[in-house]
Motif scaffolding. Structure first.
Motif, PDB file in Angstrom:
ATOM      1  N   THR A  72      17.871 -14.647  -2.220  1.00 54.87           N
ATOM      2  CA  THR A  72      18.834 -15.653  -2.644  1.00 54.87           C
ATOM      3  C   THR A  72      18.083 -16.944  -2.901  1.00 54.87           C
ATOM      4  O   THR A  72      17.332 -17.408  -2.043  1.00 54.87           O
ATOM      5  N   VAL A  74      18.416 -21.019  -4.406  1.00 56.50           N
ATOM      6  CA  VAL A  74      19.344 -22.102  -4.707  1.00 56.50           C
ATOM      7  C   VAL A  74      18.816 -22.860  -5.915  1.00 56.50           C
ATOM      8  O   VAL A  74      17.699 -23.386  -5.897  1.00 56.50           O
ATOM      9  N   ASN A  76      20.020 -25.816  -8.623  1.00 58.75           N
ATOM     10  CA  ASN A  76      21.012 -26.870  -8.895  1.00 58.75           C
ATOM     11  C   ASN A  76      22.194 -26.792  -7.936  1.00 58.75           C
ATOM     12  O   ASN A  76      23.348 -26.934  -8.336  1.00 58.75           O
ATOM     13  N   GLY A  77      21.908 -26.509  -6.665  1.00 59.19           N
ATOM     14  CA  GLY A  77      22.947 -26.446  -5.646  1.00 59.19           C
ATOM     15  C   GLY A  77      23.777 -25.176  -5.659  1.00 59.19           C
ATOM     16  O   GLY A  77      24.709 -25.026  -4.882  1.00 59.19           O
ATOM     17  N   GLU A  78      23.446 -24.234  -6.521  1.00 58.73           N
ATOM     18  CA  GLU A  78      24.196 -22.980  -6.642  1.00 58.73           C
ATOM     19  C   GLU A  78      23.324 -21.803  -6.206  1.00 58.73           C
ATOM     20  O   GLU A  78      22.160 -21.710  -6.605  1.00 58.73           O
ATOM     21  N   GLU A  79      23.881 -20.923  -5.378  1.00 50.99           N
ATOM     22  CA  GLU A  79      23.126 -19.745  -4.930  1.00 50.99           C
ATOM     23  C   GLU A  79      23.111 -18.677  -6.017  1.00 50.99           C
ATOM     24  O   GLU A  79      24.139 -18.349  -6.603  1.00 50.99           O
ATOM     25  N   LYS A  80      21.928 -18.151  -6.269  1.00 51.91           N
ATOM     26  CA  LYS A  80      21.741 -17.078  -7.253  1.00 51.91           C
ATOM     27  C   LYS A  80      21.001 -15.936  -6.568  1.00 51.91           C
ATOM     28  O   LYS A  80      20.138 -16.158  -5.726  1.00 51.91           O
ATOM     29  N   THR A  81      21.323 -14.715  -6.960  1.00 53.20           N
ATOM     30  CA  THR A  81      20.603 -13.549  -6.451  1.00 53.20           C
ATOM     31  C   THR A  81      19.435 -13.260  -7.381  1.00 53.20           C
ATOM     32  O   THR A  81      19.611 -13.156  -8.595  1.00 53.20           O
TER      33      THR A  81
END
Length: 90
Positions: A72, A74, A76-81
């Motif tokens: 995981t 982060v 731009n403040g967004e969690e991505k897999t």
């Protein structure tokens, strides 16, 4: 002595020959290499890079194989897999 760890981030626009060359060079230097990709285009470039690296390594006597995992990240403040690939030699 622990191996130096190199993590290469692969994008959808990454040049596969450059990524492959970097993988082989770092493996030949005794470093532990992993690749990280987020998104379909990046995963596609990553797999092509690994395929080319296997061919490049074979000409030097290296048998490169890989294992995979997820991470995981982060952005731009967004969690991505992310898909992670760990390169090894036999």
């Amino acid at each position: 002595m622990t191996k130096e760890k190199i993590n290469l981030r692969v994008a959808g626009r990454s040049r596969v020959d450059s990524v492959a060359g970097s993988c082989v060079k770092n493996i030949e230097e005794g470093k532990s290499v992993s690749l990280t990709a987020i998104g379909a285009g990046a995963v596609n470039q990553m797999i092509k890079s690994i395929t080319i690296a296997r061919s490049m390594g074979a000409s030097s006597g290296l048998d490169i194989y890989f294992t995979t995992g997820f991470a995981t990240e982060v952005i731009n403040g967004e969690e991505k897999t992310a898909l992670k690939v760990f390169l090894h030699t036999r």
